[in-house]
Scaffold this motif. Structure first.
Motif, short mmCIF file in Angstrom:
data_model
loop_
_atom_site.label_atom_id
_atom_site.label_comp_id
_atom_site.label_asym_id
_atom_site.label_seq_id
_atom_site.Cartn_x
_atom_site.Cartn_y
_atom_site.Cartn_z
N THR A 33 -12.20 14.74 -6.78
CA THR A 33 -13.60 14.50 -6.42
C THR A 33 -14.02 15.52 -5.37
OG1 THR A 33 -13.38 12.13 -6.83
CG2 THR A 33 -15.23 12.83 -5.47
N GLY A 34 -15.15 16.15 -5.58
CA GLY A 34 -15.64 17.09 -4.59
C GLY A 34 -16.10 16.37 -3.33
N VAL A 35 -15.72 16.90 -2.17
CA VAL A 35 -16.12 16.32 -0.89
C VAL A 35 -16.72 17.42 -0.01
CG1 VAL A 35 -15.36 15.13 1.20
CG2 VAL A 35 -14.31 14.56 -1.00
N GLY A 36 -17.94 17.22 0.43
CA GLY A 36 -18.58 18.13 1.37
C GLY A 36 -18.67 17.46 2.72
N THR A 37 -18.31 18.17 3.79
CA THR A 37 -18.30 17.57 5.12
C THR A 37 -19.01 18.44 6.14
OG1 THR A 37 -16.11 18.57 5.48
CG2 THR A 37 -16.16 16.27 4.78
N GLU A 38 -19.74 17.78 7.03
CA GLU A 38 -20.34 18.46 8.19
C GLU A 38 -20.00 17.58 9.38
OE1 GLU A 38 -22.13 18.90 11.20
OE2 GLU A 38 -24.14 18.76 10.35
N LEU A 39 -19.09 18.09 10.23
CA LEU A 39 -18.41 17.22 11.19
C LEU A 39 -18.70 17.57 12.65
CD1 LEU A 39 -14.99 17.18 9.29
CD2 LEU A 39 -16.98 15.68 8.97
#
Length: 461
Positions: A225-231
């Motif tokens: 599953t593609g996961v995009g993160t801005e942390l």
């Protein structure tokens, strides 16, 4: 026993809103409805999806008089700033404007023998996990392109801004987006992780803490599953000796203190050339001493409480540790008697700081900034790169070529020159290091919420 999510208002510590979380079965049913509705939604003409998303955005705007005080109650932003609708509309509108071109098939050939092209097709169901600090703007970064591209969306909002997802879903439903295509859901962490691990989603976008991003990636491990993160970040500003000093001070201090410093791309450390250092500090202190800390419902308030007492406590601890290690505070606490030791936290500027101090390394996410003197670009670059985060950096100079040379050396997702703390929807919003990975907004923003599908069609002879 049903678990209940509670939004504790930073204004007075009272429970402002509460909602029961979905059970595991109810959550799976929501995903099933989204999957069923997505096929019909994706089959609609792109122009129709664009128009419905634009209408949903406008409907949010019509609610703004209710939304602004609601946000003040939930996360403490002063009502004088008028909410987030300007940026909300700008981002969604830009993604709608470029959708036809961004989602157009890539034509390879169409001759007597073959027709070959690449389409961008929706991921299916997209989960958007949004934060509380800019709850409308951060959510729409993914919600708008995901819906436009033909996905169904489940929006899970932060408990601190419990009502935002409801508002957005209501607005979009009233505008004509089907209820099962855009669902607001209340989920606990375990159910969220279980859904991701079971391949319930085609793509997951998460904005929040490093720990939260790691939990998302762990849940998705092995599922593809593609996961995009801005942390988040520890974003630096660098003021060169030829900078417009007044503009640099005004913008960087606002970038550090606006929203009580609760911005992923807020300025958290500033490096000033030695020729301008003293003048910078004098002007910066004057600005901060002019702030009015208080109840965000009061029009006179320019800086409200932090969203939660525990967030304010983290900043207090960082400041206290820095002072114990030799830092000096420029702002006198006597100027901010409203600082109550709880969510109401005075703004602070620290000098005589260094990178051994947590306030210059860890994300503060509050109204504090450390300022250091530098003597060269090389020194400034080394300090800017001495961070585990990489979201934005702000350079102040009149020399564009010099800014580009320095920018090329900075480990970050976005470089600003003579501005900061802004998301240009035409540019990719991205980061590196512990800030995470992926890219939102711009043409690239459509790439996350779609996948390429190739067509190689041999014509009958």
């Amino acid at each position: 026993m049903t678990k209940v999510l509670k939004c504790i208002s930073p204004i007075d510590g009272s429970v402002y809103a509460e909602r029961p979380v979905l059970s595991a079965e109810q959550a799976r049913e929501a995903v099933a409805r989204a999957n069923a509705a997505q096929k019909e939604w994706a089959s609609r003409p792109l122009d129709e999806r664009i128009a419905l998303v634009r209408a949903g955005v406008e409907r949010v705007g019509e609610m703004n008089d209710e939304i602004v005080p609601e946000l003040a109650h939930q996360m403490g932003r002063p009502v004088r700033y008028g909410g987030e609708f300007g940026g909300f509309k700008e981002r969604a509108g830009y993604m709608a404007d470029i959708a036809q071109e961004a989602l157009a098939p890539i034509e390879v050939s169409d001759d007597g023998a073959f027709k070959r092209y690449i389409k961008r097709v929706p991921q299916g169901v997209v989960l958007v996990v949004a934060p509380w600090n800019y709850p409308y703007m951060t959510a729409v970064n993914t919600v708008a392109p995901a819906l436009i591209a033909g996905n169904a969306v489940l929006l899970k909002h932060a408990t601190q801004t419990l009502l935002v997802g409801e508002r957005m879903a209501k607005a979009f439903h009233e505008a004509g987006v089907p209820a099962d295509v855009f669902q607001n859901v209340f989920l606990d962490h375990d159910t969220t992780s279980d859904l991701i691990a079971s391949r319930a989603f085609g793509f997951v976008n998460f904005t929040g803490s490093v720990g939260g991003g790691q939990a998302m990636e762990k849940a998705a491990a092995g599922t593809f599953t593609g996961v995009g993160t801005e942390l988040g970040g520890k974003d630096p500003g660098y003021v060169m000796e030829d900078a417009d000093l007044d503009a640099a001070v005004d913008t960087l201090i606002d970038g550090a203190m606006f929203n009580s410093g609760q911005c992923c791309c807020g300025i958290e450390r500033i490096y000033v050339h030695e020729n301008l250092y003293d003048a910078f500090l004098e002007k910066a202190a004057a600005i901060v001493n002019g702030y009015k800390l208080g109840n965000p419902l009061d029009e006179a308030t320019t800086i409200g409480p932090m969203a939660h007492v525990r967030f304010a406590q983290e900043v207090r601890e960082q400041v206290s540790e820095a002072l114990a290690s030799g830092a000096k505070a420029l702002i006198d606490p006597a100027n901010f008697p409203e600082d109550d030791g709880g969510a109401y936290l005075m703004p602070q500027i620290l000098v005589d700081v260094d990178h051994s101090m947590r306030v210059m390394r860890d994300e503060s996410f509050g109204p504090v900034v450390g300022v250091m003197k530098v003597s060269s670009d090389e020194e400034a670059v080394a300090l800017m790169n001495d961070s585990s985060f990489g979201l934005t950096a702000s350079l102040w100079t009149k020399d564009v070529e010099r800014a580009e040379r320095v920018a090329d050396q900075i480990e970050t997702g976005t470089v600003f020159m003579n501005r900061c703390d802004y998301l240009d929807p035409a540019l990719c919003w991205t980061g590196c290091k512990d800030t995470g990975r992926g890219g939102g907004l711009s043409v690239i923003g459509f790439h996350n919420v779609t996948r390429p599908k190739s067509y190689h069609l041999k014509k009958a002879q």
